[in-house]
Design a protein around this motif. Structure first.
Motif, mmCIF file in Angstrom:
data_model
loop_
_atom_site.group_PDB
_atom_site.id
_atom_site.type_symbol
_atom_site.label_atom_id
_atom_site.label_comp_id
_atom_site.label_asym_id
_atom_site.label_seq_id
_atom_site.Cartn_x
_atom_site.Cartn_y
_atom_site.Cartn_z
ATOM 1 N N ASP A 208 32.970 5.371 16.221
ATOM 2 C CA ASP A 208 32.996 4.381 15.143
ATOM 3 C C ASP A 208 32.561 3.003 15.640
ATOM 4 O OD1 ASP A 208 34.069 6.329 13.303
ATOM 5 O OD2 ASP A 208 35.969 6.103 14.363
ATOM 6 N N ASP A 209 32.956 2.659 16.873
ATOM 7 C CA ASP A 209 32.529 1.384 17.457
ATOM 8 C C ASP A 209 31.025 1.386 17.724
ATOM 9 O OD1 ASP A 209 35.249 0.407 17.652
ATOM 10 O OD2 ASP A 209 35.517 1.758 19.356
ATOM 11 N N ALA A 210 30.525 2.524 18.233
ATOM 12 C CA ALA A 210 29.088 2.640 18.500
ATOM 13 C C ALA A 210 28.289 2.552 17.203
ATOM 14 C CB ALA A 210 28.796 3.956 19.214
ATOM 15 N N PHE A 211 28.810 3.160 16.150
ATOM 16 C CA PHE A 211 28.127 3.159 14.857
ATOM 17 C C PHE A 211 28.002 1.739 14.314
ATOM 18 C CE2 PHE A 211 28.502 3.793 10.120
ATOM 19 C CZ PHE A 211 27.216 4.264 9.937
ATOM 20 N N THR A 212 29.072 0.958 14.421
ATOM 21 C CA THR A 212 29.044 -0.433 13.939
ATOM 22 C C THR A 212 27.978 -1.240 14.676
ATOM 23 O OG1 THR A 212 31.400 -0.358 13.371
ATOM 24 C CG2 THR A 212 30.416 -2.536 13.680
ATOM 25 N N LYS A 213 27.911 -1.080 15.995
ATOM 26 C CA LYS A 213 26.916 -1.818 16.775
ATOM 27 C C LYS A 213 25.489 -1.367 16.440
ATOM 28 C CE LYS A 213 29.759 -3.201 20.734
ATOM 29 N NZ LYS A 213 29.591 -4.636 20.466
ATOM 30 N N SER A 214 25.330 -0.067 16.162
ATOM 31 C CA SER A 214 23.989 0.439 15.844
ATOM 32 C C SER A 214 23.483 -0.129 14.520
ATOM 33 C CB SER A 214 23.989 1.966 15.805
ATOM 34 O OG SER A 214 24.583 2.460 14.623
ATOM 35 N N LEU A 215 24.378 -0.275 13.552
ATOM 36 C CA LEU A 215 23.981 -0.835 12.256
ATOM 37 C C LEU A 215 23.565 -2.292 12.399
ATOM 38 C CD1 LEU A 215 26.617 0.663 9.776
ATOM 39 C CD2 LEU A 215 24.247 1.369 10.110
ATOM 40 N N ASP A 216 24.244 -3.025 13.255
ATOM 41 C CA ASP A 216 23.853 -4.423 13.503
ATOM 42 C C ASP A 216 22.472 -4.479 14.136
ATOM 43 O OD1 ASP A 216 26.211 -5.437 12.471
ATOM 44 O OD2 ASP A 216 27.221 -5.543 14.415
#
Length: 447
Positions: A208-216
């Motif tokens: 979930d943390d990786a996903f947030t950074k990828s969207l940014d």
């Protein structure tokens, strides 16, 4: 056949529309997810066209298990019979995506879960080029990325998405950045992504943390996200149930069963049947069963009222989003709620497609259950003894069907299609399983 398409907010009280040539993932008015929406209802006579294309006659787009159904996902608005236009717009791994995917009877699995072999079929998506169902949606997502002139595709991954994204990016001469939770990705899947020249970016945290950074990161000019929050990924994944229906001569099963992770497959299956029913292609609606891992069971907890005694539902487009946020907040403070399972493919605490998943479950009168890691490993191993290969997350499908039958939610005479989402890429899991003679299907080595 040409088709007119746009993006539309899934919130029925909003319904704001956006052009197909848009990077939009969410509605800028109400923040709901978006659907690809088609103006015209395709003729059911296309069933015969799809059948004829099974003899591809030299066309990779007929050979493809995704683009064979291109009239039902024609967001590029092209003449689908014009192979030059297809070649210009549609991204394909030489027709290999979805090509080998169809349902099979597996007698040892049927015996294990105690159902007549004629009533159960399992569809291995591990036959896709990168070894998982992801290639179905990646072909359509990267098609849209090219339409948008993107130079780099970006994703977060626990493994399979990175392998698929890296493969398609390399084939299309695009850059690919993959955000991975450090130490929480299967080496076999990670090695695939490295092989295709992807740029790994380690994130201190979980998926979930990786996903947030990828969207940014995907907000940068020329970048494009290919996780299943992307509505065009969902379009390609619709072909998983389409292939099952085609194999059954368009006879709708009673159940279709998936492992539940980010809920992209549940969402795509629901959208598929919503469309087919609206277009008049089917009258019966199958029930969807989503199977969570006990260690990553957000949907199970919320859907079944295990959190704050409220059952989360789509509720005709008015889901209780505050309940979801409360659960996520509780998860951030309680280690016991954080996702932890050996089935890394579904080790997801914040399903990106939870609202679309709820919509699918409402439309199909679906159910959500959870299974243990041990039950998934038994399910995975039962599949293996039939000569088919699947990963641990796919074992959730088998374990879930067994539990639903044992609890008499499914009936013995129901027709069931179970989706095996990927092949085995974690070699130590079956080795450890079979080295332990206490396991149900273990075949330990002899000395």
């Amino acid at each position: 056949m040409k088709q007119s398409a746009n993006l539309v907010c899934i919130n029925p009280k909003c319904g704001k529309q956006f052009p197909i040539k848009s990077f939009q993932l969410r509605c800028d008015k109400c923040d709901f997810l978006l659907d690809v929406d088609y103006k015209d209802a395709p003729s059911s006579k296309l069933k015969d066209v799809f059948d004829e294309r099974r003899n591809p006659q030299g066309s990779i787009y007929n050979e493809s298990g995704v683009w064979r159904f291109r009239e039902l996902l024609n967001f590029c608005e092209i003449d689908t019979e014009n192979l030059e236009e297809c070649s210009k717009f549609l991204v394909s791994l030489d027709g290999a995506e979805g090509r080998q995917s169809k349902p099979y009877h597996m007698s040892k699995v049927s015996s294990f879960i105690n159902i007549d072999n004629n009533n159960l079929m399992l569809q291995p998506e591990g036959y896709n080029p990168s070894g998982s169902f992801k290639d179905n949606g990646m072909s359509t997502a990267v098609t849209h990325a090219k339409l948008m002139n993107a130079k780099k595709i970006i994703c977060a991954s626990t493994g399979n998405t990175s392998a698929s994204a890296g493969m398609f990016a390399a084939n299309e001469n695009m850059e690919c950045d993959v955000y991975i939770p450090d130490g929480q990705i299967a080496p076999g899947k990670l090695s695939q992504a490295y092989q295709f020249g992807t740029q790994m970016i380690k994130v201190n945290g979980n998926f979930d943390d990786a996903f947030t950074k990828s969207l940014d990161a995907a907000k940068q000019l020329g970048s494009y996200t290919v996780n299943s929050v992307n509505p065009f990924r969902i379009e390609g994944q619709k072909t998983i149930p389409l292939r099952a229906l085609e194999f059954l001569n368009w006879e709708v099963p009673d159940w279709i069963v998936y492992p539940g992770g980010a809920l992209g497959n549940i969402s795509s299956c629901g959208k598929c049947f919503i469309e087919l029913h609206k277009w008049g292609w089917i009258k019966k609606i199958p029930r969807i069963a989503a199977i969570n891992a006990e260690g990553a069971n957000t949907l199970y907890q919320l859907y079944n009222g295990k959190f704050e005694n409220e059952e989360l539902r789509w509720n005709d487009g008015i889901p209780n989003l505050e309940l979801i946020e409360k659960y996520y907040q509780a998860m951030s403070q309680d280690e016991k709620l954080k996702p932890k399972t050996k089935a890394t493919a579904i080790q997801i605490g914040k399903p990106a497609n939870i609202t679309k998943g709820l919509r699918a479950l409402e439309f199909t009168n679906g159910v959500v259950i959870q299974v243990s890691d041990k039950e998934m490993l038994d399910g995975m191993s039962a599949v293996g003894l039939n000569g088919f290969d699947c990963e641990m997350a796919s074992g959730a499908t088998v374990a879930g069907i067994k539990k639903l039958l044992d609890n008499e939610i499914m009936k013995k005479d129901d027709k069931i299609i179970g989706i095996l989402t990927g092949r085995q890429k974690e070699p130590m899991l079956p080795i450890e399983y079979h080295n332990d003679p206490n396991n149900m299907f273990a075949v330990p080595p002899k000395s």
